[in-house]
Every structure is written in C-alpha cells, then in structure tokens.
Design an enzyme around this catalytic site. Sequence first.
Site, mmCIF file in Angstrom:
data_model
loop_
_atom_site.group_PDB
_atom_site.id
_atom_site.type_symbol
_atom_site.label_atom_id
_atom_site.label_comp_id
_atom_site.label_asym_id
_atom_site.label_seq_id
_atom_site.Cartn_x
_atom_site.Cartn_y
_atom_site.Cartn_z
ATOM 1 N N ALA A 242 0.809 -1.219 0.000
ATOM 2 C CA ALA A 242 0.000 0.000 0.000
ATOM 3 C C ALA A 242 0.843 1.270 0.000
ATOM 4 O O ALA A 242 0.297 2.370 -0.116
ATOM 5 C CB ALA A 242 -0.923 -0.006 1.223
ATOM 6 N N ASP A 243 2.151 1.125 0.106
ATOM 7 C CA ASP A 243 3.031 2.290 0.146
ATOM 8 C C ASP A 243 3.030 3.007 -1.207
ATOM 9 O O ASP A 243 3.219 2.390 -2.260
ATOM 10 C CB ASP A 243 4.454 1.839 0.497
ATOM 11 C CG ASP A 243 5.399 3.010 0.644
ATOM 12 O OD1 ASP A 243 5.477 3.567 1.751
ATOM 13 O OD2 ASP A 243 6.051 3.378 -0.353
ATOM 14 N N ILE A 244 2.837 4.318 -1.175
ATOM 15 C CA ILE A 244 2.733 5.096 -2.416
ATOM 16 C C ILE A 244 4.044 5.059 -3.198
ATOM 17 O O ILE A 244 4.049 4.996 -4.431
ATOM 18 C CB ILE A 244 2.325 6.549 -2.098
ATOM 19 C CG1 ILE A 244 0.901 6.589 -1.535
ATOM 20 C CG2 ILE A 244 2.418 7.426 -3.342
ATOM 21 C CD1 ILE A 244 0.459 7.951 -1.038
#
Length: 289
Positions: A242-244
């Site tokens: 989920a890390d951008i």
Amino acid sequence: MWKEYYHAPGMYDFDYSLRRLSMDPLIRINSKERWVDVPVRLENDKVVVRVKAEGTTEKPVFSVMSDHDENQDVIFEHIRNIFQWDKDLDEVHQFFQQSELSMLFHQYQGTPIVRDFNLYDSLMKVIIHQQLNMKFAFTLSTRFVQKYGEEVDGSWFYPEPETVAKLNYEDLRELQFSQRKAEYVIDTSKKIVDGDLDLQEISKLPTEDVMKRLGKVRGIGPWTVENWLLFALGRDDLFPAADIGIQNALKKWWQMDKKPSKDDVEKKAEEWTPYRSYAALTLWRSIED
C-alpha cells in the site's frame, strides 16, 4: 579507544546506506569520509560508536570504533546486527536475476537493509511519521528528540519511554503534533513502561504474530507495523504493497499510465518471496535516484 574490523561476505553498498540514513537530520554522518555515528544504549550508559567503510561495494570492509572500553563484544554485536553484515547480499542478487526485477538489481547491487538503531526509537519514529510527507515527518521527529531526548558526543538519543509516558498531550501539541498523534506516542509509551507492550519479546515473534500484537495498539496500523518490521527488525520478506512510493516505482517500472492497485502489487510480490523486503528497498531506491 578500541577499533575492530569486519569483512562482509558479499557485496554491500554502504554509500547508499549513508545516503538513506542522511535523510534523518538527527543522524550524524560524513558521506565523504564514509562514516556514521551510531548512538548505542547500554544498561547503565549511552555511548556513540563510529562505523566507517574501509573497503568497496564489491569488497566491503568496515571498522567499528568507540571511546567506551567496556562491553566491546556487546557493542560490536549490536552494530553487526544493525547493519546486517552477516547477510550475503550476493545470494539476494542471484535470486532476483531470475525475476523481472533483474535489471534493477543489476543496477543497484548490494543494497542492504540497515535497521533502525533501537526498537523503541523506531516505533516512535514510524508513529510520528505515519500519514505525513517526509519533510514534515522528519521535522516533527527532530523536534521531539531535541526537546525530550539527549545529545551525547554530537549524536542524539531518543527520549526514554519513561520520559515520554510522563508527558501531557499538550506538550507534544506545542511541537505541532496533532491531538491523535500526541495520544498515540504517549499512550504507547505508557504501555511499554507498564509492561503491557514488550518490544524485545515481540521482536522475536513470527511476522504475522507481530502484526497481530502491535496491530491491537491504538494508533498502530498495518503501514506502521510493516515499517517497524522492516526497519526495526530487518525482516527479509516484508512488502508494503500500500506504500505510495512502492506503487509509483512499479508504475514507472511497468510503464503504466496509473499506479497499480494494492492487490495487483501484492499478487506480483509473491514471486519475490523470501526476499520481498529487498525488492521493496530496491524499488524505493529506483525512484529516489
């Protein structure tokens, strides 16, 4: 003054580690002379240990030195674990040569996972940093440490949990913490002081159990636990889908018009087990450069 040397078993890009560590203004680094000062807590003392690259990425050699003449074995073991010198990064490199990330790993050889210097410090940092842009995140953590921590020989030590547990929420609000973030930092510290949260014990658990135990603490979500697992514990097989930054790196690598979904990233990352953490770090590095 004592000094010891260590020869790592495979490639190790210490200069990249210094660049990554230099993002944190609290860490004392000299990139030209290739050293970093590491604050180390002993049972009854705080000491600063200098770690210096003496070799190259291909033939890595490191020196470890300190003015503290006692507990040399304990200090050296702590430093060795932080920088994970026993991990043979050549094995990681060979694994990814059979993957679609082979060119990235060829370009960024010997990228190590360097652990944060202390379990509690790391948890405080990731709680403070969650949901903030990097610049302001480091501004907040720097204010926090310089207000309530201690400077020893030019290096900053995070405050002890006992110190933070006694603070009022308003004390952190004055540093521009949000109300909730102030509550998370202080309340988590209280749990540690009261013995309800033993980070040393939790650090020895399997990854899924760490996720469950820490995930029950108010204010600690999946992103925070994943970052603590990766940077406090140095786990090999963590992938924060989920890390951008990860999504942007894969968007660039896959030449997509928009960022891939979390589900797509997670599914693809299964192919990179048991070294997903190295995939994550190398993908981050590809957009940092």
